[in-house]
Design an enzyme around this catalytic site. Sequence first.
Site, PDB file in Angstrom:
ATOM      1  N   ALA A  49      26.371  19.668  23.693  1.00  0.00           N
ATOM      2  CA  ALA A  49      26.134  18.247  23.999  1.00  0.00           C
ATOM      3  C   ALA A  49      27.268  17.542  24.736  1.00  0.00           C
ATOM      4  O   ALA A  49      27.163  16.354  25.012  1.00  0.00           O
ATOM      5  CB  ALA A  49      25.889  17.501  22.679  1.00  0.00           C
ATOM      6  N   SER A  50      28.344  18.259  25.086  1.00  0.00           N
ATOM      7  CA  SER A  50      29.547  17.533  25.508  1.00  0.00           C
ATOM      8  C   SER A  50      29.769  17.443  27.012  1.00  0.00           C
ATOM      9  O   SER A  50      30.579  16.617  27.462  1.00  0.00           O
ATOM     10  CB  SER A  50      30.773  18.186  24.866  1.00  0.00           C
ATOM     11  N   THR A  51      29.123  18.299  27.780  1.00  0.00           N
ATOM     12  CA  THR A  51      29.300  18.263  29.242  1.00  0.00           C
ATOM     13  C   THR A  51      27.968  18.628  29.909  1.00  0.00           C
ATOM     14  O   THR A  51      27.022  19.050  29.241  1.00  0.00           O
ATOM     15  CB  THR A  51      30.373  19.295  29.713  1.00  0.00           C
ATOM     16  N   ASP A 111      31.824  26.651  16.847  1.00  0.00           N
ATOM     17  CA  ASP A 111      31.037  27.683  17.513  1.00  0.00           C
ATOM     18  C   ASP A 111      29.561  27.640  17.094  1.00  0.00           C
ATOM     19  O   ASP A 111      29.203  28.057  15.984  1.00  0.00           O
ATOM     20  CB  ASP A 111      31.651  29.049  17.171  1.00  0.00           C
ATOM     21  N   ALA A 112      28.730  27.165  17.997  1.00  0.00           N
ATOM     22  CA  ALA A 112      27.297  27.008  17.702  1.00  0.00           C
ATOM     23  C   ALA A 112      26.604  28.342  17.425  1.00  0.00           C
ATOM     24  O   ALA A 112      25.528  28.375  16.832  1.00  0.00           O
ATOM     25  CB  ALA A 112      26.596  26.315  18.872  1.00  0.00           C
ATOM     26  N   TYR A 235      22.385  35.600  40.704  1.00  0.00           N
ATOM     27  CA  TYR A 235      21.873  34.824  39.571  1.00  0.00           C
ATOM     28  C   TYR A 235      20.467  35.273  39.147  1.00  0.00           C
ATOM     29  O   TYR A 235      20.306  36.028  38.207  1.00  0.00           O
ATOM     30  CB  TYR A 235      21.910  33.305  39.870  1.00  0.00           C
ATOM     31  N   VAL A 274      27.045  20.732  40.171  1.00  0.00           N
ATOM     32  CA  VAL A 274      28.425  21.094  39.833  1.00  0.00           C
ATOM     33  C   VAL A 274      28.659  20.824  38.349  1.00  0.00           C
ATOM     34  O   VAL A 274      28.560  19.690  37.899  1.00  0.00           O
ATOM     35  CB  VAL A 274      29.436  20.254  40.644  1.00  0.00           C
TER      36      VAL A 274
HETATM   37  P1  NAD Z   1      28.480  23.140  30.808  1.00  0.00           P
HETATM   38  O1  NAD Z   1      29.572  24.135  30.928  1.00  0.00           O
HETATM   39  O2  NAD Z   1      28.668  21.808  31.444  1.00  0.00           O
HETATM   40  O3  NAD Z   1      28.128  22.860  29.258  1.00  0.00           O
HETATM   41  C1  NAD Z   1      28.165  23.849  28.293  1.00  0.00           C
HETATM   42  C2  NAD Z   1      28.083  23.221  26.902  1.00  0.00           C
HETATM   43  O4  NAD Z   1      28.041  24.295  25.937  1.00  0.00           O
HETATM   44  C3  NAD Z   1      29.300  22.362  26.502  1.00  0.00           C
HETATM   45  O5  NAD Z   1      28.858  21.273  25.715  1.00  0.00           O
HETATM   46  C4  NAD Z   1      30.133  23.309  25.629  1.00  0.00           C
HETATM   47  O6  NAD Z   1      30.978  22.658  24.673  1.00  0.00           O
HETATM   48  C5  NAD Z   1      29.018  24.063  24.932  1.00  0.00           C
HETATM   49  N1  NAD Z   1      29.434  25.354  24.386  1.00  0.00           N
HETATM   50  C6  NAD Z   1      29.840  26.463  25.034  1.00  0.00           C
HETATM   51  N2  NAD Z   1      30.081  27.456  24.161  1.00  0.00           N
HETATM   52  C7  NAD Z   1      29.810  26.955  22.926  1.00  0.00           C
HETATM   53  C8  NAD Z   1      29.849  27.484  21.617  1.00  0.00           C
HETATM   54  N3  NAD Z   1      30.194  28.741  21.370  1.00  0.00           N
HETATM   55  N4  NAD Z   1      29.513  26.655  20.586  1.00  0.00           N
HETATM   56  C9  NAD Z   1      29.157  25.361  20.803  1.00  0.00           C
HETATM   57  N5  NAD Z   1      29.077  24.829  22.025  1.00  0.00           N
HETATM   58  C10 NAD Z   1      29.408  25.615  23.075  1.00  0.00           C
HETATM   59  O7  NAD Z   1      27.176  23.874  31.335  1.00  0.00           O
HETATM   60  P2  NAD Z   1      25.830  23.410  32.080  1.00  0.00           P
HETATM   61  O8  NAD Z   1      25.943  23.776  33.505  1.00  0.00           O
HETATM   62  O9  NAD Z   1      25.440  22.032  31.689  1.00  0.00           O
HETATM   63  O10 NAD Z   1      24.821  24.461  31.435  1.00  0.00           O
HETATM   64  C11 NAD Z   1      23.971  24.155  30.348  1.00  0.00           C
HETATM   65  C12 NAD Z   1      22.673  24.941  30.509  1.00  0.00           C
HETATM   66  O11 NAD Z   1      22.044  24.508  31.717  1.00  0.00           O
HETATM   67  C13 NAD Z   1      22.893  26.451  30.649  1.00  0.00           C
HETATM   68  O12 NAD Z   1      21.846  27.126  29.992  1.00  0.00           O
HETATM   69  C14 NAD Z   1      22.780  26.666  32.139  1.00  0.00           C
HETATM   70  O13 NAD Z   1      22.375  27.981  32.486  1.00  0.00           O
HETATM   71  C15 NAD Z   1      21.707  25.638  32.476  1.00  0.00           C
HETATM   72  N6  NAD Z   1      21.624  25.289  33.919  1.00  0.00           N
HETATM   73  C16 NAD Z   1      22.730  24.903  34.611  1.00  0.00           C
HETATM   74  C17 NAD Z   1      22.605  24.632  35.971  1.00  0.00           C
HETATM   75  C18 NAD Z   1      23.794  24.217  36.813  1.00  0.00           C
HETATM   76  O14 NAD Z   1      23.699  24.253  38.039  1.00  0.00           O
HETATM   77  N7  NAD Z   1      24.893  23.800  36.211  1.00  0.00           N
HETATM   78  C19 NAD Z   1      21.351  24.711  36.601  1.00  0.00           C
HETATM   79  C20 NAD Z   1      20.242  25.062  35.855  1.00  0.00           C
HETATM   80  C21 NAD Z   1      20.395  25.360  34.503  1.00  0.00           C
END
Ligand code: NAD
Length: 394
Positions: A49-51, A111-112, A235, A274
């Site tokens: 939920a943080s980023t 760690d989720a 990918y 991004v």
């Molecule tokens: P991100 O790196 O911004 O966010 C990841 C989140 O997961 C953070 O809140 C982090 O704290 C949490 N996290 C990581 N490891 C953890 C753990 N062990 N325990 C608890 N929390 C943990 O990533 P994002 O780009 O927002 O990706 C989120 C989802 O969206 C992923 O499934 C990704 O494949 C998908 N997605 C991303 C994009 C893109 O272009 N960024 C596009 C389509 C889908």
Amino acid sequence: MLIKPKIRGFICTTAHPVGCEANVLEQIEYVKSRGTIPNAAKKVLIIGASTGYGLASRITAAFGNQATTVGVFFEKAPTENSTASAGWYNSVAFEKIAKAQGLYVKSINGDAFSDAIKAETIQILKEEVGPVDLVIYSLASPRRTHPKTGHIAKSVLKPIGKPYSGKTLDTDKAEVKNVTIEIATQDEINETVAVMGGEDWEMWIDALDRANLLAKGCQTVSYTYLGAKQTWPIYGQAAIGKAKEDLDRAAKALNQRLKALNGSAHVAVMKAIVTQASSAIPIMPLYISLLYKVMKEKGVHEGCIEQVYRLFSKNLYGNKLLLDDAGRFRLDDLELDAAVQSSVEALWEKVTTENLNNTTDFKGYQTDFLKLFGFGFPSVDYEADVDPVVGFEH
Ligand code: NAD
């Protein structure tokens, strides 16, 4: 202390607390400007939920329909001498603003993938929230410790079948160069599926269901990326793509399970943007820089918050169920539009180090990258002394 960006490859090792608050506020303002989402969930659990997409989901749930949100994430706390990770500051800022507006919020840092964090979350839901009506699964992690076996699986960003050879962008040097990435072994593919596939999503829903913490009609969504020709080798048709295919399997199994509650599970295909996760994927920064240029020129560019607001207002709580043939929500429709993709492909052929700033929106990429860590907001005085130690109120 004075906090400036310290970029090492695809990661910035510092984050600015005031800038991260500005980032969260900008997203809240967007949701408020778009208005309430009628009938949206009132109690929402967001895992990751943080980023990125998870933070945008939390903000949309809270400010789109005044929902109670419980957020799980894994972030670094600050010390006197070093900043927290951006997700820590984002979450502190989110909690502060949401609480000031009378919303219930709870954050769990750990760690989720572990049984312990699932148990802690369940305890909090039991005592303070009750059954949830939406579970967003938005983890992006390079490794996972399996809760039953203790095995640490590591994901890889490698092709399957044949090596990838082609253009990539060195974001530190603003240089377009050629890269060759060797194929993933079967073992590496299995490990990647163990980290980013559907098993942990299923474990969460299983644990919540057993604890009677899924409300009638509960929905759950996990995010994926499919992409197109340029990114398939690394990918969609690569090791990470296999993990994402496993989400479709998990969604089917979860749909069966949730039938008894009249609930549902869906994979939502999101657009490339991004984030900390996407900037670590080879060739993705080049693809995103090209995509941003084309989509901005066509007036169809969206970031995280626009995508998630659309997901909530049109797909999850809209008038009709908008699903593709595989039962997924599609938010990547504008990215995959044929005209957008053919422009990206044409520019991909042309792009070189020399013409980088004309053929791509690398400037926009860099701006968005810095914003992830709270840098580059005009409202923030980056020359001002700032205390890195900010924490959660209890
Ligand atoms: P991100 O790196 O911004 O966010 C990841 C989140 O997961 C953070 O809140 C982090 O704290 C949490 N996290 C990581 N490891 C953890 C753990 N062990 N325990 C608890 N929390 C943990 O990533 P994002 O780009 O927002 O990706 C989120 C989802 O969206 C992923 O499934 C990704 O494949 C998908 N997605 C991303 C994009 C893109 O272009 N960024 C596009 C389509 C889908």
